[in-house]
Design a protein around this motif. Structure first.
Motif, short mmCIF file in Angstrom:
data_model
loop_
_atom_site.label_atom_id
_atom_site.label_comp_id
_atom_site.label_asym_id
_atom_site.label_seq_id
_atom_site.Cartn_x
_atom_site.Cartn_y
_atom_site.Cartn_z
N ALA A 26 -8.79 0.26 4.02
CA ALA A 26 -7.46 0.00 3.48
C ALA A 26 -5.46 -0.43 4.25
CB ALA A 26 -6.91 1.21 2.73
N GLY A 27 -5.56 0.08 5.74
CA GLY A 27 -5.12 0.14 6.69
C GLY A 27 -4.69 -1.10 6.75
N LEU A 28 -5.61 -1.89 6.61
CA LEU A 28 -6.21 -3.44 7.49
C LEU A 28 -5.71 -4.64 7.15
CD1 LEU A 28 -7.41 -4.93 9.82
CD2 LEU A 28 -9.12 -5.27 8.35
N VAL A 29 -5.30 -5.24 5.57
CA VAL A 29 -4.65 -5.90 4.98
C VAL A 29 -3.52 -5.61 4.94
CG1 VAL A 29 -4.30 -6.60 3.35
CG2 VAL A 29 -6.57 -6.88 3.84
N PRO A 30 -2.71 -4.34 4.81
CA PRO A 30 -1.25 -4.38 4.17
C PRO A 30 -0.64 -4.65 6.84
CG PRO A 30 -2.21 -2.35 3.46
CD PRO A 30 -3.12 -3.59 4.08
N GLY A 31 -1.32 -3.84 7.21
CA GLY A 31 -1.30 -4.35 8.83
C GLY A 31 -1.13 -5.79 8.94
N LEU A 32 -2.19 -6.44 8.68
CA LEU A 32 -2.60 -8.16 9.07
C LEU A 32 -1.08 -8.55 8.33
CD1 LEU A 32 -5.94 -8.75 8.62
CD2 LEU A 32 -4.46 -8.40 10.70
N LEU A 33 -0.55 -8.48 6.55
CA LEU A 33 0.28 -8.45 5.95
C LEU A 33 1.28 -8.04 6.94
CD1 LEU A 33 1.53 -10.02 3.56
CD2 LEU A 33 1.66 -7.61 3.16
N MET A 34 1.84 -7.62 7.48
CA MET A 34 2.90 -7.21 8.13
C MET A 34 2.56 -8.11 9.93
SD MET A 34 4.31 -3.49 9.47
CE MET A 34 4.06 -2.83 7.36
N GLY A 50 -2.42 6.31 -12.05
CA GLY A 50 -3.05 4.84 -13.01
C GLY A 50 -3.56 4.46 -11.79
N ILE A 51 -4.49 5.11 -10.41
CA ILE A 51 -3.92 4.17 -9.60
C ILE A 51 -5.07 4.95 -8.72
CG2 ILE A 51 -3.46 3.94 -6.96
CD1 ILE A 51 -0.81 3.73 -7.63
N ASP A 52 -7.28 4.29 -8.56
CA ASP A 52 -7.70 5.50 -8.33
C ASP A 52 -7.50 5.58 -6.88
OD1 ASP A 52 -9.23 4.83 -10.44
OD2 ASP A 52 -10.06 2.48 -9.53
N ASN A 53 -8.63 6.70 -6.27
CA ASN A 53 -7.75 6.63 -4.34
C ASN A 53 -6.41 6.87 -3.89
OD1 ASN A 53 -10.66 6.36 -4.12
ND2 ASN A 53 -11.37 4.40 -3.77
N GLN A 54 -6.02 7.74 -5.23
CA GLN A 54 -4.92 7.10 -5.17
C GLN A 54 -4.00 7.75 -3.50
OE1 GLN A 54 -2.62 8.24 -9.57
NE2 GLN A 54 -2.64 10.25 -8.03
N LEU A 55 -4.79 8.90 -2.48
CA LEU A 55 -4.40 9.76 -2.04
C LEU A 55 -4.52 8.66 -0.57
CD1 LEU A 55 -5.94 13.73 -1.56
CD2 LEU A 55 -3.95 12.63 -2.52
N ILE A 56 -5.61 7.79 -0.67
CA ILE A 56 -5.65 6.71 0.46
C ILE A 56 -4.80 5.92 0.69
CG2 ILE A 56 -7.47 4.75 0.76
CD1 ILE A 56 -8.80 7.21 1.64
N LEU A 73 -5.78 -1.43 -1.44
CA LEU A 73 -7.43 -0.59 -2.24
C LEU A 73 -8.07 -2.09 -2.49
CD1 LEU A 73 -5.27 2.50 -4.35
CD2 LEU A 73 -6.56 2.72 -2.27
N TRP A 74 -7.65 -2.51 -2.03
CA TRP A 74 -8.74 -4.09 -2.71
C TRP A 74 -10.59 -3.94 -1.41
CZ3 TRP A 74 -11.24 -8.10 -0.24
CH2 TRP A 74 -12.13 -8.63 -0.76
#
Length: 445
Positions: A178-186, A364-370, A435-436
């Motif tokens: 879950a952190g990989l795409v936001p990290g690369l986006l940043m 309305g989000i799956d895996n909210q804690l992730i 989450l994707w």
């Protein structure tokens, strides 16, 4: 005294001890143990023992020393320095190329260590003097090193996410993906920012002298071979994990072993290196174990008082806040606390209160804690570089050359902090950014 008042007193006592400069685990553990003895009597003596067994039964904790060791041995053996030399040759002709190469270096180091400390040390001692020598603006490159090094707690393997997963009872593998795409986006935002600044004002980031980059092909190939080792280690470790051949812990062992073999093949393994790396690994690993133990004990007492239900009643019934209003309030509280506290202290303070509440909200989000774990981790990055007490600010000052002042460091971080806040907003608007990828992965551990 009501349970609500006791919970408030515990919370205030812990914050007071943390602000006074006490060690994080000692302050949290002291408040937890003292409150338990006062509330439950001698029976509370069993509380820390129960938390110890709970902690040591959590298999994923074995990844911590492995990833920490891997990062330190790559740094101490000089393999990370070889990588920077390769990036220097590749990106030297690009406007702001050395700064862009530094961001890429930080991403790779983050993917091998999981802590911001290793990236900061490498960036400040290797990349920063090289860029200063070539006439780069000191404010710009100070921000580059600080912003880039903070990626270590978002791009897997992230040690902070291991801590969050332990406290929130969430699978670390999903948190990492879950952190990989936001990290690369940043990281992409950082690179685009550098390129735009260098294009608008070439004096901030001059290109490297052509004569310096025109080396014989044999030297370029040797440099490429030296710099490609960290890539091979990372892709071997994560590839086996993603394909399902190894579990999370087994992958961490693969990474640690591969890093040691790489240093051995390059002839850089000495008794002094092994001793230094082992001591640093043990020190950091024990620190995290104590922190988690203190957090578990505090959370057990805090939850037993009904503090979580009291907070939920306050937000939902007394203040009549909607789910998204609660999430926004939580993020604002993170940013406020991040100005004064480090990431581990924030996690221990807010996790017992916020995590159960987030799990109960109808977003309305799956895996909210992730998803929430990613938001928290990005906020930790902001905490690392936010005045007046950001951890990376003072680490940077201790490692940077003397011509870079604390004022320069404070001035340098604001563009990067704003880009991190923008990432938080994007992840809140489009949760699929985080989450994707974990939904596509079927991994062990």
């Amino acid at each position: 005294m009501s349970y609500e008042a006791i919970a408030l007193l515990m919370f205030a006592s812990m914050v007071l001890l943390l602000v006074s400069g006490q060690r994080v685990f000692a302050a949290i553990g002291f408040v937890a143990a003292g409150a338990a003895l006062l509330l439950y009597g001698q029976g509370a003596i069993e509380l820390p023992f129960n938390q110890v067994f709970k902690l040591f039964n959590w298999y994923a904790m074995l990844t911590l020393p492995m990833f920490i060791y891997m990062g330190y041995i790559l740094s101490e053996s000089g393999i990370a320095e070889d990588l920077y030399k390769m990036l220097h040759v590749w990106f030297g002709r690009l406007p702001g190329g050395l700064a862009v190469g530094t961001i890429l270096l930080m991403v790779i180091i983050s993917a091998m260590n999981g802590l911001s400390v290793a990236g900061m040390a490498i960036g400040a001692t290797i990349a920063l003097p090289e860029m200063l020598r070539r006439g780069y603006d000191k404010v710009l490159i100070s921000g580059v090193v600080q912003g880039g090094s903070s990626l270590g707690i978002l791009i897997p393997p992230s040690v902070v996410m291991v801590l969050y997963g332990m406290i929130a009872r969430q699978p670390v593998s999903k948190l990492w993906f879950a952190g990989l795409v936001p990290g690369l986006l940043m990281a992409t935002m950082f690179v685009v920012y550098i390129l735009i600044r260098a294009k608008l004002n070439p004096k901030l980031a001059p290109t490297v002298d052509e004569a310096e980059l025109n080396m014989p092909m044999s030297e370029k190939l040797a440099l490429a071979r030296a710099g490609i080792i960290p890539f091979l280690i990372f892709f071997t470790m994560t590839g086996l994990f993603v394909m399902g051949y190894t579990s999370l812990v087994e992958s961490s062992a693969v990474g640690a072993t591969a890093a040691t073999l790489a240093a051995l093949v390059k002839g850089r393994v000495t008794w002094a290196l092994i001793k230094s790396t082992s001591i640093k690994t043990l020190s950091v690993s024990c620190m995290f174990l104590w922190l988690i133990l203190a957090a578990l004990a505090f959370g057990a007492v805090f939850d037993g008082l009904g503090a979580v239900r009291a907070i939920e009643n306050l937000f939902l019934n007394t203040w009549d806040l909607g789910p998204w209003q609660i999430i926004i309030m939580m993020q604002l509280s993170f940013i406020l606390m991040g100005i004064f506290l480090d990431d581990t202290a924030m996690l221990v303070i807010v996790a017992p209160l916020y995590v159960p509440l987030v799990g109960s909200l109808d977003l309305g989000i799956d895996n909210q804690l992730i998803w929430f774990g990613v938001l928290y981790t990005i906020t930790c990055q902001i905490a690392y570089i936010t005045p007046p007490f950001g951890y990376n600010l003072f680490l940077m000052r201790s490692l940077a050359p003397k011509e870079i002042t604390l004022v320069d460091i404070y001035r340098s971080i604001w563009p990067f902090a704003l880009m991190m806040m923008l990432t938080i907003i994007l992840v809140m608007i489009w949760p699929g950014i985080a989450l994707w990828l974990p939904e596509q992965m079927n991994v062990r551990g």
